[in-house]
Write a protein that holds these residues in place. Structure first.
Motif, PDB file in Angstrom:
ATOM      1  N   LYS A 144       0.813  -1.216   0.000  1.00 18.83           N
ATOM      2  CA  LYS A 144       0.000   0.000   0.000  1.00 18.83           C
ATOM      3  C   LYS A 144       0.851   1.273   0.000  1.00 18.83           C
ATOM      4  CE  LYS A 144      -3.780  -2.274   2.488  1.00 18.83           C
ATOM      5  NZ  LYS A 144      -4.642  -2.247   3.689  1.00 18.83           N
ATOM      6  N   ILE A 145       2.090   1.171  -0.479  1.00 20.00           N
ATOM      7  CA  ILE A 145       3.010   2.307  -0.463  1.00 20.00           C
ATOM      8  C   ILE A 145       2.428   3.530  -1.174  1.00 20.00           C
ATOM      9  CG2 ILE A 145       5.211   3.179  -1.363  1.00 20.00           C
ATOM     10  CD1 ILE A 145       5.589   1.578   1.103  1.00 20.00           C
ATOM     11  N   LYS A 146       1.883   3.349  -2.390  1.00 20.41           N
ATOM     12  CA  LYS A 146       1.380   4.485  -3.173  1.00 20.41           C
ATOM     13  C   LYS A 146       0.198   5.159  -2.471  1.00 20.41           C
ATOM     14  CE  LYS A 146       2.955   2.937  -7.714  1.00 20.41           C
ATOM     15  NZ  LYS A 146       2.552   2.573  -9.103  1.00 20.41           N
ATOM     16  N   GLU A 147      -0.705   4.352  -1.922  1.00 22.24           N
ATOM     17  CA  GLU A 147      -1.855   4.912  -1.213  1.00 22.24           C
ATOM     18  C   GLU A 147      -1.404   5.713   0.001  1.00 22.24           C
ATOM     19  OE1 GLU A 147      -4.653   1.840  -0.256  1.00 22.24           O
ATOM     20  OE2 GLU A 147      -4.252   0.784  -2.125  1.00 22.24           O
ATOM     21  N   LEU A 148      -0.443   5.158   0.734  1.00 20.39           N
ATOM     22  CA  LEU A 148       0.037   5.814   1.943  1.00 20.39           C
ATOM     23  C   LEU A 148       0.819   7.079   1.621  1.00 20.39           C
ATOM     24  CD1 LEU A 148       1.176   2.640   3.879  1.00 20.39           C
ATOM     25  CD2 LEU A 148      -0.885   3.969   4.247  1.00 20.39           C
ATOM     26  N   GLN A 149       1.550   7.046   0.516  1.00 27.29           N
ATOM     27  CA  GLN A 149       2.303   8.241   0.115  1.00 27.29           C
ATOM     28  C   GLN A 149       1.346   9.378  -0.237  1.00 27.29           C
ATOM     29  OE1 GLN A 149       4.636   7.998  -3.523  1.00 27.29           O
ATOM     30  NE2 GLN A 149       6.283   9.136  -2.555  1.00 27.29           N
ATOM     31  N   ALA A 150       0.226   9.045  -0.913  1.00 23.56           N
ATOM     32  CA  ALA A 150      -0.771  10.060  -1.250  1.00 23.56           C
ATOM     33  C   ALA A 150      -1.375  10.661   0.017  1.00 23.56           C
ATOM     34  CB  ALA A 150      -1.870   9.439  -2.118  1.00 23.56           C
ATOM     35  N   GLU A 151      -1.634   9.815   1.014  1.00 27.13           N
ATOM     36  CA  GLU A 151      -2.177  10.298   2.280  1.00 27.13           C
ATOM     37  C   GLU A 151      -1.172  11.188   3.005  1.00 27.13           C
ATOM     38  OE1 GLU A 151      -3.819   8.491   6.542  1.00 27.13           O
ATOM     39  OE2 GLU A 151      -3.585   7.160   4.813  1.00 27.13           O
ATOM     40  N   ALA A 152       0.099  10.802   2.952  1.00 26.56           N
ATOM     41  CA  ALA A 152       1.149  11.596   3.603  1.00 26.56           C
ATOM     42  C   ALA A 152       1.282  12.965   2.931  1.00 26.56           C
ATOM     43  CB  ALA A 152       2.479  10.847   3.554  1.00 26.56           C
ATOM     44  N   GLU A 212       8.193  -7.163  13.044  1.00 29.60           N
ATOM     45  CA  GLU A 212       7.999  -6.245  11.929  1.00 29.60           C
ATOM     46  C   GLU A 212       7.704  -4.813  12.350  1.00 29.60           C
ATOM     47  OE1 GLU A 212       4.046  -8.464  12.444  1.00 29.60           O
ATOM     48  OE2 GLU A 212       6.178  -8.855  12.615  1.00 29.60           O
ATOM     49  N   GLY A 213       7.086  -4.652  13.554  1.00 33.12           N
ATOM     50  CA  GLY A 213       6.825  -3.294  14.031  1.00 33.12           C
ATOM     51  C   GLY A 213       5.990  -2.490  13.056  1.00 33.12           C
ATOM     52  N   GLU A 214       6.372  -1.232  12.827  1.00 33.17           N
ATOM     53  CA  GLU A 214       5.669  -0.360  11.907  1.00 33.17           C
ATOM     54  C   GLU A 214       6.633   0.258  10.909  1.00 33.17           C
ATOM     55  OE1 GLU A 214       3.686   2.512  14.362  1.00 33.17           O
ATOM     56  OE2 GLU A 214       1.845   1.327  14.410  1.00 33.17           O
ATOM     57  N   MET A 215       6.094   0.601   9.756  1.00 30.98           N
ATOM     58  CA  MET A 215       6.864   1.282   8.727  1.00 30.98           C
ATOM     59  C   MET A 215       6.313   2.699   8.592  1.00 30.98           C
ATOM     60  SD  MET A 215       7.704   0.021   4.857  1.00 30.98           S
ATOM     61  CE  MET A 215       5.977  -0.182   4.451  1.00 30.98           C
ATOM     62  N   GLU A 216       7.188   3.678   8.565  1.00 26.31           N
ATOM     63  CA  GLU A 216       6.760   5.079   8.485  1.00 26.31           C
ATOM     64  C   GLU A 216       7.085   5.666   7.116  1.00 26.31           C
ATOM     65  OE1 GLU A 216       8.834   8.615  10.399  1.00 26.31           O
ATOM     66  OE2 GLU A 216       7.073   8.399  11.691  1.00 26.31           O
ATOM     67  N   ILE A 217       6.112   6.373   6.551  1.00 33.20           N
ATOM     68  CA  ILE A 217       6.303   7.097   5.301  1.00 33.20           C
ATOM     69  C   ILE A 217       6.238   8.580   5.626  1.00 33.20           C
ATOM     70  CG2 ILE A 217       5.370   7.581   3.019  1.00 33.20           C
ATOM     71  CD1 ILE A 217       4.276   4.748   2.987  1.00 33.20           C
ATOM     72  N   SER A 218       7.271   9.315   5.266  1.00 33.54           N
ATOM     73  CA  SER A 218       7.356  10.738   5.582  1.00 33.54           C
ATOM     74  C   SER A 218       7.538  11.539   4.290  1.00 33.54           C
ATOM     75  CB  SER A 218       8.529  11.000   6.529  1.00 33.54           C
ATOM     76  OG  SER A 218       8.628  12.370   6.843  1.00 33.54           O
ATOM     77  N   VAL A 219       6.738  12.593   4.122  1.00 39.16           N
ATOM     78  CA  VAL A 219       6.793  13.439   2.929  1.00 39.16           C
ATOM     79  C   VAL A 219       6.949  14.899   3.349  1.00 39.16           C
ATOM     80  CG1 VAL A 219       5.539  14.259   0.904  1.00 39.16           C
ATOM     81  CG2 VAL A 219       5.392  11.859   1.550  1.00 39.16           C
ATOM     82  N   ASN A 220       7.842  15.622   2.701  1.00 41.02           N
ATOM     83  CA  ASN A 220       8.044  17.051   2.946  1.00 41.02           C
ATOM     84  C   ASN A 220       7.623  17.842   1.708  1.00 41.02           C
ATOM     85  OD1 ASN A 220       9.267  16.728   5.552  1.00 41.02           O
ATOM     86  ND2 ASN A 220      11.133  16.064   4.519  1.00 41.02           N
ATOM     87  N   ILE A 221       6.747  18.817   1.895  1.00 46.96           N
ATOM     88  CA  ILE A 221       6.259  19.622   0.773  1.00 46.96           C
ATOM     89  C   ILE A 221       6.370  21.107   1.124  1.00 46.96           C
ATOM     90  CG2 ILE A 221       4.230  20.232  -0.600  1.00 46.96           C
ATOM     91  CD1 ILE A 221       3.342  17.379  -0.494  1.00 46.96           C
ATOM     92  N   SER A 222       6.955  21.875   0.212  1.00 45.59           N
ATOM     93  CA  SER A 222       7.089  23.318   0.380  1.00 45.59           C
ATOM     94  C   SER A 222       5.973  24.025  -0.384  1.00 45.59           C
ATOM     95  CB  SER A 222       8.449  23.797  -0.130  1.00 45.59           C
ATOM     96  OG  SER A 222       9.502  23.210   0.607  1.00 45.59           O
ATOM     97  N   VAL A 223       5.317  25.010   0.273  1.00 41.16           N
ATOM     98  CA  VAL A 223       4.210  25.733  -0.328  1.00 41.16           C
ATOM     99  C   VAL A 223       4.445  27.242  -0.176  1.00 41.16           C
ATOM    100  CG1 VAL A 223       1.713  26.045  -0.415  1.00 41.16           C
ATOM    101  CG2 VAL A 223       2.660  23.845   0.340  1.00 41.16           C
TER     102      VAL A 223
END
Length: 228
Positions: A144-152, A212-223
Protein backbone atom coordinates in the motif's frame (compact mmCIF):
# COMPACT_ATOMS: atom_id res chain seq x y z
CA UNK A 1 16.27 65.51 -30.75
CA UNK A 2 18.69 63.16 -29.01
CA UNK A 3 17.92 64.86 -25.67
CA UNK A 4 14.17 64.34 -26.19
CA UNK A 5 14.69 60.64 -26.97
CA UNK A 6 16.90 60.22 -23.90
CA UNK A 7 14.25 61.80 -21.65
CA UNK A 8 11.54 59.57 -23.14
CA UNK A 9 13.74 56.47 -22.61
CA UNK A 10 14.40 57.34 -18.95
CA UNK A 11 10.70 57.92 -18.35
CA UNK A 12 9.84 54.58 -19.97
CA UNK A 13 12.34 52.72 -17.77
CA UNK A 14 11.02 54.44 -14.65
CA UNK A 15 7.43 53.57 -15.55
CA UNK A 16 8.34 49.90 -16.21
CA UNK A 17 10.13 49.71 -12.85
CA UNK A 18 7.16 51.21 -11.05
CA UNK A 19 4.80 48.75 -12.73
CA UNK A 20 7.06 45.83 -11.73
CA UNK A 21 7.05 46.95 -8.11
CA UNK A 22 3.27 47.35 -8.16
CA UNK A 23 2.75 43.82 -9.54
CA UNK A 24 5.03 42.10 -7.00
CA UNK A 25 3.00 39.80 -4.78
CA UNK A 26 3.96 39.46 -1.09
CA UNK A 27 4.25 35.82 -0.13
CA UNK A 28 4.93 33.49 2.79
CA UNK A 29 6.86 30.24 2.24
CA UNK A 30 6.53 27.21 4.51
CA UNK A 31 7.40 23.53 4.49
CA UNK A 32 4.91 20.96 5.75
CA UNK A 33 5.58 17.38 6.84
CA UNK A 34 3.18 14.45 6.56
CA UNK A 35 3.77 11.12 8.33
CA UNK A 36 1.85 7.87 7.93
CA UNK A 37 2.60 4.56 9.66
CA UNK A 38 1.50 1.04 8.80
CA UNK A 39 2.35 -2.52 9.78
CA UNK A 40 4.21 -4.00 6.77
CA UNK A 41 2.76 -6.99 4.97
CA UNK A 42 5.92 -8.25 3.29
CA UNK A 43 9.67 -8.56 3.67
CA UNK A 44 12.60 -8.52 1.26
CA UNK A 45 15.59 -10.71 2.18
CA UNK A 46 19.03 -10.55 0.59
CA UNK A 47 21.06 -13.69 1.35
CA UNK A 48 24.39 -15.00 0.15
CA UNK A 49 26.20 -18.27 -0.42
CA UNK A 50 29.95 -18.01 -0.07
CA UNK A 51 32.72 -20.61 -0.25
CA UNK A 52 36.51 -20.30 0.02
CA UNK A 53 39.18 -22.68 -1.21
CA UNK A 54 42.39 -23.20 -3.15
CA UNK A 55 40.67 -23.78 -6.49
CA UNK A 56 38.38 -21.42 -8.37
CA UNK A 57 36.66 -24.38 -10.04
CA UNK A 58 36.05 -26.11 -6.72
CA UNK A 59 34.57 -23.09 -4.91
CA UNK A 60 32.30 -22.37 -7.88
CA UNK A 61 31.15 -26.00 -7.85
CA UNK A 62 30.35 -25.76 -4.14
CA UNK A 63 28.38 -22.56 -4.70
CA UNK A 64 26.48 -24.03 -7.65
CA UNK A 65 25.43 -27.03 -5.58
CA UNK A 66 24.16 -24.81 -2.75
CA UNK A 67 22.33 -22.48 -5.11
CA UNK A 68 20.68 -25.42 -6.84
CA UNK A 69 19.52 -26.82 -3.48
CA UNK A 70 18.30 -23.38 -2.36
CA UNK A 71 16.26 -22.76 -5.51
CA UNK A 72 14.73 -26.23 -5.29
CA UNK A 73 13.75 -25.46 -1.70
CA UNK A 74 12.12 -22.17 -2.71
CA UNK A 75 10.16 -23.92 -5.44
CA UNK A 76 9.09 -26.62 -2.98
CA UNK A 77 7.95 -23.85 -0.62
CA UNK A 78 5.62 -22.66 -3.41
CA UNK A 79 7.30 -19.31 -3.92
CA UNK A 80 6.65 -17.96 -7.39
CA UNK A 81 9.88 -17.69 -9.40
CA UNK A 82 9.16 -13.98 -9.88
CA UNK A 83 9.69 -13.55 -6.11
CA UNK A 84 13.37 -14.50 -6.09
CA UNK A 85 16.33 -13.68 -8.31
CA UNK A 86 20.12 -13.72 -8.38
CA UNK A 87 21.63 -10.32 -7.55
CA UNK A 88 25.22 -11.06 -8.50
CA UNK A 89 27.80 -13.84 -8.91
CA UNK A 90 31.45 -13.18 -8.13
CA UNK A 91 34.70 -15.15 -7.84
CA UNK A 92 37.70 -13.34 -6.40
CA UNK A 93 41.31 -14.29 -5.82
CA UNK A 94 42.72 -13.11 -2.50
CA UNK A 95 46.27 -13.24 -1.18
CA UNK A 96 46.88 -14.14 2.47
CA UNK A 97 50.06 -12.41 3.65
CA UNK A 98 50.30 -14.62 6.74
CA UNK A 99 50.11 -17.98 4.97
CA UNK A 100 51.74 -16.65 1.78
CA UNK A 101 49.14 -18.28 -0.43
CA UNK A 102 46.18 -17.39 -2.62
CA UNK A 103 42.59 -18.28 -1.83
CA UNK A 104 39.58 -18.19 -4.12
CA UNK A 105 36.24 -16.93 -2.84
CA UNK A 106 32.99 -17.60 -4.72
CA UNK A 107 29.99 -15.48 -3.75
CA UNK A 108 26.43 -15.50 -5.04
CA UNK A 109 23.53 -13.51 -3.63
CA UNK A 110 19.79 -14.06 -3.89
CA UNK A 111 17.05 -11.50 -3.38
CA UNK A 112 13.85 -13.05 -2.01
CA UNK A 113 10.50 -11.30 -1.61
CA UNK A 114 8.04 -12.76 0.86
CA UNK A 115 4.50 -11.45 0.51
CA UNK A 116 3.35 -13.60 3.42
CA UNK A 117 5.18 -12.86 6.67
CA UNK A 118 3.89 -16.08 8.22
CA UNK A 119 6.34 -17.98 5.98
CA UNK A 120 9.37 -16.10 7.27
CA UNK A 121 10.47 -18.61 9.93
CA UNK A 122 10.23 -21.70 7.74
CA UNK A 123 11.85 -19.98 4.75
CA UNK A 124 14.81 -18.72 6.77
CA UNK A 125 15.33 -22.10 8.39
CA UNK A 126 15.23 -23.85 5.01
CA UNK A 127 17.64 -21.37 3.41
CA UNK A 128 20.35 -22.09 5.96
CA UNK A 129 19.74 -25.81 5.80
CA UNK A 130 20.32 -25.72 2.04
CA UNK A 131 23.60 -23.82 1.90
CA UNK A 132 22.92 -20.14 2.55
CA UNK A 133 25.55 -18.91 5.01
CA UNK A 134 25.01 -15.18 5.22
CA UNK A 135 22.39 -12.41 5.33
CA UNK A 136 23.14 -9.13 3.56
CA UNK A 137 19.98 -7.25 4.38
CA UNK A 138 16.36 -7.61 5.50
CA UNK A 139 13.82 -4.85 4.86
CA UNK A 140 10.08 -4.58 5.29
CA UNK A 141 7.70 -3.71 2.45
CA UNK A 142 4.05 -2.83 1.98
CA UNK A 143 1.67 -3.30 -0.93
CA UNK A 144 0.00 0.00 0.00
CA UNK A 145 3.01 2.31 -0.46
CA UNK A 146 1.38 4.49 -3.17
CA UNK A 147 -1.85 4.91 -1.21
CA UNK A 148 0.04 5.81 1.94
CA UNK A 149 2.30 8.24 0.11
CA UNK A 150 -0.77 10.06 -1.25
CA UNK A 151 -2.18 10.30 2.28
CA UNK A 152 1.15 11.60 3.60
CA UNK A 153 1.18 14.29 0.90
CA UNK A 154 -2.27 15.52 1.95
CA UNK A 155 -1.11 15.69 5.55
CA UNK A 156 2.00 17.61 4.50
CA UNK A 157 -0.09 20.20 2.63
CA UNK A 158 -2.42 20.61 5.62
CA UNK A 159 0.60 21.00 7.91
CA UNK A 160 2.08 23.66 5.62
CA UNK A 161 -1.19 25.62 5.62
CA UNK A 162 -1.42 25.43 9.41
CA UNK A 163 2.13 26.79 9.77
CA UNK A 164 1.43 29.64 7.37
CA UNK A 165 -1.72 30.63 9.28
CA UNK A 166 0.18 30.60 12.56
CA UNK A 167 2.86 32.89 11.13
CA UNK A 168 0.50 35.49 9.65
CA UNK A 169 -1.87 35.52 12.62
CA UNK A 170 0.85 37.22 14.68
CA UNK A 171 1.00 39.95 12.02
CA UNK A 172 -2.80 40.36 11.88
CA UNK A 173 -2.70 39.24 8.27
CA UNK A 174 -4.04 36.29 6.31
CA UNK A 175 -2.96 33.96 3.52
CA UNK A 176 -4.44 33.72 0.05
CA UNK A 177 -4.18 31.00 -2.57
CA UNK A 178 -1.15 28.80 -2.98
CA UNK A 179 0.98 29.97 -5.90
CA UNK A 180 3.74 27.35 -5.75
CA UNK A 181 3.95 23.76 -4.43
CA UNK A 182 7.03 21.52 -4.52
CA UNK A 183 7.86 18.19 -2.92
CA UNK A 184 11.32 18.22 -1.39
CA UNK A 185 11.58 14.56 -0.43
CA UNK A 186 9.89 11.33 0.58
CA UNK A 187 11.29 8.78 3.00
CA UNK A 188 10.29 5.22 3.78
CA UNK A 189 11.61 4.19 7.17
CA UNK A 190 11.19 0.48 7.96
CA UNK A 191 11.50 -0.77 11.51
CA UNK A 192 14.73 -2.77 12.07
CA UNK A 193 14.22 -6.51 11.93
CA UNK A 194 15.38 -9.01 14.54
CA UNK A 195 16.31 -12.51 13.44
CA UNK A 196 18.27 -15.65 14.34
CA UNK A 197 20.15 -17.90 11.97
CA UNK A 198 20.61 -21.06 14.00
CA UNK A 199 18.31 -23.76 15.31
CA UNK A 200 17.65 -24.34 18.96
CA UNK A 201 19.54 -26.96 20.95
CA UNK A 202 16.90 -29.63 20.25
CA UNK A 203 17.10 -28.95 16.52
CA UNK A 204 13.81 -27.09 16.26
CA UNK A 205 13.43 -23.63 14.82
CA UNK A 206 12.81 -20.61 17.07
CA UNK A 207 9.15 -19.60 17.11
CA UNK A 208 9.54 -15.82 16.92
CA UNK A 209 12.60 -14.36 15.23
CA UNK A 210 11.10 -11.37 13.48
CA UNK A 211 9.51 -8.19 14.81
CA UNK A 212 8.00 -6.24 11.93
CA UNK A 213 6.82 -3.29 14.03
CA UNK A 214 5.67 -0.36 11.91
CA UNK A 215 6.86 1.28 8.73
CA UNK A 216 6.76 5.08 8.48
CA UNK A 217 6.30 7.10 5.30
CA UNK A 218 7.36 10.74 5.58
CA UNK A 219 6.79 13.44 2.93
CA UNK A 220 8.04 17.05 2.95
CA UNK A 221 6.26 19.62 0.77
CA UNK A 222 7.09 23.32 0.38
CA UNK A 223 4.21 25.73 -0.33
CA UNK A 224 4.26 29.42 -1.20
CA UNK A 225 1.07 31.29 -0.22
CA UNK A 226 -0.05 34.80 -1.08
CA UNK A 227 0.27 37.12 1.91
CA UNK A 228 -2.72 39.39 2.48
Amino acid sequence: MKKILLVLLVCSVGLATAQTKDTMIPTVSVTGTGNVTIVPDGVTISVKIENEGNSAIEVKKQNDQSIDATIKFLKKSKLDKSNYKTEYVRISKNYNYQTKEYKYVATQTLLIELKDLSKYESIMQGLFENGVNGINNISFTSTKIKELQAEARKKAIANAKQKALEYVSVLDQNIGKAIQISESGSNYVPTPVMYKTVALADGSAPENTIAEGEMEISVNISVVFELK
